[in-house]
Design an enzyme around this catalytic site. Structure first.
Site, PDB file in Angstrom:
ATOM      1  N   GLU A 172     -61.583  90.479  -1.443  1.00  0.00           N
ATOM      2  CA  GLU A 172     -61.680  91.189  -0.171  1.00  0.00           C
ATOM      3  C   GLU A 172     -60.444  91.988   0.230  1.00  0.00           C
ATOM      4  O   GLU A 172     -60.562  93.046   0.829  1.00  0.00           O
ATOM      5  CB  GLU A 172     -62.013  90.187   0.943  1.00  0.00           C
ATOM      6  CG  GLU A 172     -63.396  89.568   0.847  1.00  0.00           C
ATOM      7  CD  GLU A 172     -64.505  90.585   1.041  1.00  0.00           C
ATOM      8  OE1 GLU A 172     -64.393  91.439   1.933  1.00  0.00           O
ATOM      9  OE2 GLU A 172     -65.474  90.536   0.273  1.00  0.00           O
ATOM     10  N   SER A 226    -101.880  39.693  20.868  1.00  0.00           N
ATOM     11  CA  SER A 226    -101.881  38.317  20.379  1.00  0.00           C
ATOM     12  C   SER A 226    -101.165  38.084  19.056  1.00  0.00           C
ATOM     13  O   SER A 226    -100.720  36.964  18.796  1.00  0.00           O
ATOM     14  CB  SER A 226    -103.315  37.802  20.280  1.00  0.00           C
ATOM     15  OG  SER A 226    -103.890  37.724  21.574  1.00  0.00           O
TER      16      SER A 226
END
Length: 521
Positions: free
Chosen positions: A90, A464
């Site tokens: 770059e 239950s």
């Protein structure tokens, strides 16, 4: 000779006028834009959006929240090879220029003149940083002038190391990744400090076009840019030509995941998200990089996921096999040409994967998933209480589910059993009774299918089936069927931050003294 001197004098005067005009124009431009620039001093308190991480037991990662996936690094935490790769690709003169590159500017002017339009140019790292922080990517002379003025101000205020650190943490690398650390995780599933030479060069190469040169989207472009960065590193003397050539011959191997970071506990993570957003706000949650510690046990969560998945599939099989809703041939594809995203990931024994039916004959249903072939035989249907007739329920092109039980050494053929996505739902929560901490949570078969959390939102009683557990615990504590107990309102401490627990009877009435036997009856 006098005529030549006169012409030279006139040319000199003309040159002075031109220089003065250019200087005046430049001064006018600087004056026009200088008062309209953002304050670069904002970088004194540089605090970009970062990732909020939710951790479980032993600091194992559970999930993340972020607008921008970023992990901020200090200059010395950025590996030297990666710094060299970025500079080479770059801005090789970064540490020697003053924020602008005169030669680069001249090249850009010539290129734009030849192109007859603004074709873009080689900005320095400082210019790129100024554009990403304070401006837009609009291609205009005004933006370019402002970018250059900001670059000069940034170079005047900050050191080269500080500018490079801002740049390495700010730039976008595609797929929601900002900064070199997040890019390393997205593309290679590793920390930036662990990148190999060719990995560092690929990340540096992506900077020019981010997502457009991602190896996930455009492998050829990514390879070209990686090799360009390696060549430039050799040109700049950072690596030898032999090392560059060896790295160029290395294929690109990605290990990360460009999609959203997966989590083992999506229902639990969503509960955490809602709590954090309600208490601290969305901005803090998605931008401030919080670290959230929970008691979730990742190992236990994996076991919970598997238990719910297997249990729901087992129950669902009792209803029989359902004809497939999806057929790839009917969708316009072909049996051989169809591809599924799941096939791109590793598939091993124990995995349940989608498969395409090629044909059905007396031997069974011939299928394939990726490059692996298999046959669903009649003998493999023993898990099904109501065994389906494969010829009646399957046809070429059907997309079904199979569980892999074994894969041959060559990875070309597998042994499978028939599966199907369950319609029934379920939930599971594991809690440490001593602390009230949630160790695992499953709110349904699939978070992608239904975000309704049946562990926290369904409000269904256990019924239950819980009685044997309660009465076993009572007997272990010394109670007998004739022990006298009192059925009356009572309250239990549910732990820190929780409201008191007040159990009640179904009819909301209390009967006073009674025995466990009477209560069970």
């Amino acid at each position: 000779m006098k005529i030549s001197l006169r012409y030279a004098r006139h040319a000199g005067v003309a040159a002075l006028f031109v220089a003065a005009a250019l200087l005046g124009t430049l001064s006018g431009v600087l004056f026009a834009y200088s008062d309209d620039l953002p304050a670069v001093s904002a970088l004194d308190d540089y605090s970009p959006n970062t990732i909020t991480r939710v951790l479980g037991k032993d600091d194992q990662l559970v999930g993340e929240f972020a607008v921008e996936r970023r992990v901020v690094l200090h200059y010395n935490d950025i590996p030297e090879r990666l710094r060299q790769a970025i500079l080479s690709a770059e801005d090789a003169d970064f540490f020697s220029h003053f924020g602008l590159s005169p030669t680069g500017i001249m090249r850009t002017v010539v290129k734009n003149a030849l192109a007859g339009r603004k074709a873009g140019g080689a900005s320095t790292l400082t210019q790129q940083l100024a554009r990403k922080l304070f401006l837009t990517d609009e291609k205009s002379w005004e933006r370019k002038v402002k970018e250059q003025l900001l670059a000069l101000q940034i170079e005047k205020r900050y050191t080269k190391q500080e500018i490079f650190t801002f740049y390495a943490n700010q730039m976008y690398f595609g797929h929601g990744a900002y900064g070199v650390e997040a890019a390393s995780q997205i593309y290679f599933g590793k920390r930036a400090k662990d990148l190999a030479l060719e990995d560092a060069a690929l990340i540096a190469g992506i900077l020019q076009g981010n997502a457009r040169q991602s190896p996930y989207l455009n492998p050829d472009a990514a390879l070209r840019r990686r090799n360009y960065a390696l060549g430039r590193m050799a040109d700049e003397g950072y690596i030898s030509r032999a090392d560059a050539d060896a790295a160029i011959k290395t294929p690109i191997v990605t290990r990360g995941d460009p999609g959203q970071t997966p989590t083992l506990a999506p229902y639990f993570l969503e509960e955490v998200r809602k709590y954090l957003e309600a208490r601290y706000g969305a901005k803090a949650l998605y931008e401030s990089g919080l670290t959230v510690r929970t008691a979730l046990d990742v190992r236990l969560q994996a076991a919970a996921n598997d238990a719910v998945d297997r249990g729901l599939r087992r129950v669902d099989k009792r209803r029989g096999f359902r004809r497939q809703r999806r057929n790839v041939v009917a969708e316009g594809s072909t049996v051989a040409g169809f591809k599924h995203d799941r096939w791109a990931r590793r598939m091993a024994a124990g995995d349940i994967v989608p498969a395409v039916v090629e044909r059905v004959d007396d031997a069974g249903a011939h299928v394939h998933f990726g490059a692996i072939g298999a046959v669903v035989t009649k003998a493999s249907l023993e898990r099904w209480p109501r065994k389906p007739s494969l010829k009646d329920v399957l046809k070429p092109g059907d997309l079904i589910e199979v569980e892999i039980t074994a894969v041959d050494a060559g990875g070309q053929f597998a042994t499978v059993v028939l599966e199907q996505t369950p319609l029934v739902e379920g939930a599971l929560v594991a809690i440490d009774n001593h602390t009230g901490q949630v160790l695992s949570m499953v709110g349904g078969y699939s978070f992608a299918r239904s975000k309704f959390n049946r562990a926290t939102q369904a409000f269904r009683q256990m019924g239950s089936p819980v009685k044997p557990l309660l009465y076993t615990a009572a007997i272990d504590r010394g109670l007998t069927p004739t022990t006298i107990l009192v059925d009356e309102p009572t309250t239990f401490d549910a732990g820190a931050g929780q409201p008191p627990y007040q159990p009640g009877n179904y009819d909301r009435k209390f009967q006073g003294t009674m025995t466990p036997r009477h209560a069970l009856e």
